[in-house]
Design a protein around this motif. Structure first.
Motif, PDB file in Angstrom:
ATOM      1  N   ILE A 154     -18.873  27.995  18.694  1.00  9.99           N
ATOM      2  CA  ILE A 154     -18.248  29.065  17.769  1.00  9.99           C
ATOM      3  C   ILE A 154     -17.379  29.799  19.395  1.00  9.99           C
ATOM      4  N   PRO A 155     -17.070  30.852  18.793  1.00  9.84           N
ATOM      5  CA  PRO A 155     -16.408  31.977  20.373  1.00  9.84           C
ATOM      6  C   PRO A 155     -17.314  32.029  21.370  1.00  9.84           C
ATOM      7  N   ILE A 156     -16.705  32.529  21.862  1.00  9.46           N
ATOM      8  CA  ILE A 156     -17.691  33.255  23.136  1.00  9.46           C
ATOM      9  C   ILE A 156     -16.653  34.605  23.040  1.00  9.46           C
ATOM     10  N   THR A 157     -17.451  35.859  22.640  1.00  6.26           N
ATOM     11  CA  THR A 157     -16.832  37.219  23.142  1.00  6.26           C
ATOM     12  C   THR A 157     -17.189  37.649  23.879  1.00  6.26           C
ATOM     13  N   GLN A 158     -16.439  39.251  24.299  1.00  2.00           N
ATOM     14  CA  GLN A 158     -16.747  40.129  26.191  1.00  2.00           C
ATOM     15  C   GLN A 158     -17.541  40.108  25.258  1.00  2.00           C
ATOM     16  N   ASN A 159     -18.118  41.242  24.314  1.00  3.21           N
ATOM     17  CA  ASN A 159     -19.413  41.803  24.446  1.00  3.21           C
ATOM     18  C   ASN A 159     -20.731  40.704  24.246  1.00  3.21           C
ATOM     19  N   ASP A 160     -20.531  40.011  24.051  1.00  4.46           N
ATOM     20  CA  ASP A 160     -22.145  38.538  24.016  1.00  4.46           C
ATOM     21  C   ASP A 160     -22.448  38.500  25.440  1.00  4.46           C
ATOM     22  N   ASP A 161     -23.771  38.481  25.264  1.00  3.45           N
ATOM     23  CA  ASP A 161     -24.446  37.524  26.361  1.00  3.45           C
ATOM     24  C   ASP A 161     -24.969  36.485  26.120  1.00  3.45           C
ATOM     25  N   THR A 162     -26.688  36.374  27.138  1.00  7.77           N
ATOM     26  CA  THR A 162     -27.356  35.187  26.445  1.00  7.77           C
ATOM     27  C   THR A 162     -28.055  35.615  25.025  1.00  7.77           C
ATOM     28  N   GLY A 163     -28.560  36.705  24.933  1.00 10.21           N
ATOM     29  CA  GLY A 163     -29.420  36.836  23.373  1.00 10.21           C
ATOM     30  C   GLY A 163     -28.590  36.810  22.691  1.00 10.21           C
ATOM     31  N   LYS A 168     -26.970  33.599  17.341  1.00 11.39           N
ATOM     32  CA  LYS A 168     -25.429  33.080  16.935  1.00 11.39           C
ATOM     33  C   LYS A 168     -26.115  31.127  16.969  1.00 11.39           C
ATOM     34  N   LEU A 169     -26.234  31.388  18.024  1.00  7.47           N
ATOM     35  CA  LEU A 169     -26.424  29.291  17.865  1.00  7.47           C
ATOM     36  C   LEU A 169     -27.295  28.902  17.536  1.00  7.47           C
ATOM     37  N   SER A 170     -28.275  29.339  17.774  1.00  8.31           N
ATOM     38  CA  SER A 170     -29.785  28.910  16.278  1.00  8.31           C
ATOM     39  C   SER A 170     -29.197  28.817  15.011  1.00  8.31           C
ATOM     40  N   GLN A 171     -28.484  29.343  14.528  1.00 12.05           N
ATOM     41  CA  GLN A 171     -28.008  29.714  12.852  1.00 12.05           C
ATOM     42  C   GLN A 171     -27.673  28.183  12.431  1.00 12.05           C
ATOM     43  N   VAL A 172     -25.962  28.175  14.098  1.00 17.19           N
ATOM     44  CA  VAL A 172     -25.424  26.954  14.101  1.00 17.19           C
ATOM     45  C   VAL A 172     -26.304  25.840  14.457  1.00 17.19           C
ATOM     46  N   GLY A 173     -27.342  26.074  15.390  1.00 13.16           N
ATOM     47  CA  GLY A 173     -27.727  24.494  15.111  1.00 13.16           C
ATOM     48  C   GLY A 173     -28.641  23.950  14.058  1.00 13.16           C
ATOM     49  N   CYS A 174     -28.665  25.797  13.033  1.00 14.87           N
ATOM     50  CA  CYS A 174     -29.787  24.894  11.806  1.00 14.87           C
ATOM     51  C   CYS A 174     -28.398  24.374  11.048  1.00 14.87           C
ATOM     52  N   ASP A 175     -27.794  25.062  10.227  1.00 17.17           N
ATOM     53  CA  ASP A 175     -27.187  24.115   9.972  1.00 17.17           C
ATOM     54  C   ASP A 175     -26.272  22.740   9.986  1.00 17.17           C
TER      55      ASP A 175
END
Length: 314
Positions: A154-163, A168-175
């Protein structure tokens, strides 16, 4: 026949993965970290995974250490087809890895072999990476070194933080896990060895890593703020006192001021010099023992502490 799984995880990241597995497979039990004290009152609190497991009516084990524990004996006695971990927080002994009839599988929050270790999401932010992702992998005794089964980015945006990245990664990991497990069961997937020459480590951050260094460029400082948000938070020293910085914006303007100098101050803005002539505008802060507040509220209550031309920590 539904495959039998022991699930191991601790934070919120792991919860959707557990819930999705419980919909399709037989969960024999859930292993998570012991209840820990949280907040100012240090009250014991169950991990998000424990809370989710109890709602699902699943047995929960919480060993302080797995090795030679009754919990490990119980997991082995369950005779699981899979042991699946997602941000569990402990190394699994070899004996436990071998207890999974089909395999011990981990949902890891990076694109391995980049960022092996306990802080892969934080390091992706710290290093200014354009993307991160999930790796589904077999577990081995060495840290995050097992053969890879699948990856998604997934891309990392300028507004992303660890939270936000964890969400996002939780849903990606689930799928990705749900798509990968049937292929493992049916033996229609070929594991891929990691390229050891490309390994990058991401060790768990220490308390001393929480202090911001204004000799670095503002963009680098901002990346660290976001890497340490929402927990534990990054801080600057202002007149010898810790001031947590929860949000800041690197500005386009340049300065010749020494890093750490207050470049400008108004009712609603506090801008400080950073490395390489850059400027950082502080937006949301938190003085010691106080709640988070916007910079206007902070400045209103600290007229005597900060003024233009001064060093923050002087």
């Amino acid at each position: 026949m539904a495959k039998r799984i022991v699930f191991m995880g601790t934070p919120s990241f792991s919860v959707p993965i557990l819930q999705a597995l419980a919909d399709q497979y037989q969960i024999l039990g859930v292993v998570t970290q012991p209840d820990r004290p949280v907040g100012r009152k240090r009250q014991l609190a169950a991990s998000p995974v424990k809370q989710a497991a109890e709602k699902l009516g699943l047995p929960v084990l919480q060993p302080e250490k797995l090795t030679q524990s009754s919990a490990m004996n119980q997991i082995i006695a369950w005779q699981p087809d899979f042991i699946i971990t997602a941000a569990y927080g402990q190394f699994l002994p070899e004996k436990l890895l071998q207890a999974a009839r089909i395999g011990a599988i981990n949902v890891h929050g990076s694109l391995l072999p980049k960022y092996r270790g306990g802080a892969p999401v934080q390091y992706a932010l710290l290093n200014g990476d354009a993307e991160t992702g999930i790796t589904i992998m077999y577990m081995v005794k060495a840290m995050d070194a097992g053969e890879m089964l699948a990856q998604a980015s997934i891309p990392i945006t300028q507004n992303d933080d660890t939270g936000t990245l964890f969400q996002k990664l939780s849903q990606v990991g689930c799928d990705l896990l749900l798509a990968t497990l049937p292929k493992v069961i049916n033996q229609t997937i070929t594991p891929v060895a990691q390229d050891e020459s490309q390994v990058v480590l991401a060790p768990t951050l220490k308390r001393e890593d929480e202090q911001l260094d204004l000799t670095q460029p503002a963009m680098v400082v901002d990346r660290k703020i976001r890497a340490l948000r929402p927990h534990p938070g990054a801080y600057l020293l202002v007149k010898g006192q810790r001031l947590k910085i929860w949000q800041a914006v690197p500005l386009q303007e340049k300065t010749t001021a020494t890093p750490g100098t207050i470049v400008s101050r108004s009712k609603h803005a506090l801008c400080v010099a950073a490395g390489q002539g850059t400027i950082l505008s502080l937006k949301t802060v938190q003085p010691a023992g106080k709640p988070q507040q916007d910079i206007s509220a902070y400045l209103n209550g600290h007229q005597e502490l900060v003024s233009g031309g001064e060093l923050l920590d002087k």
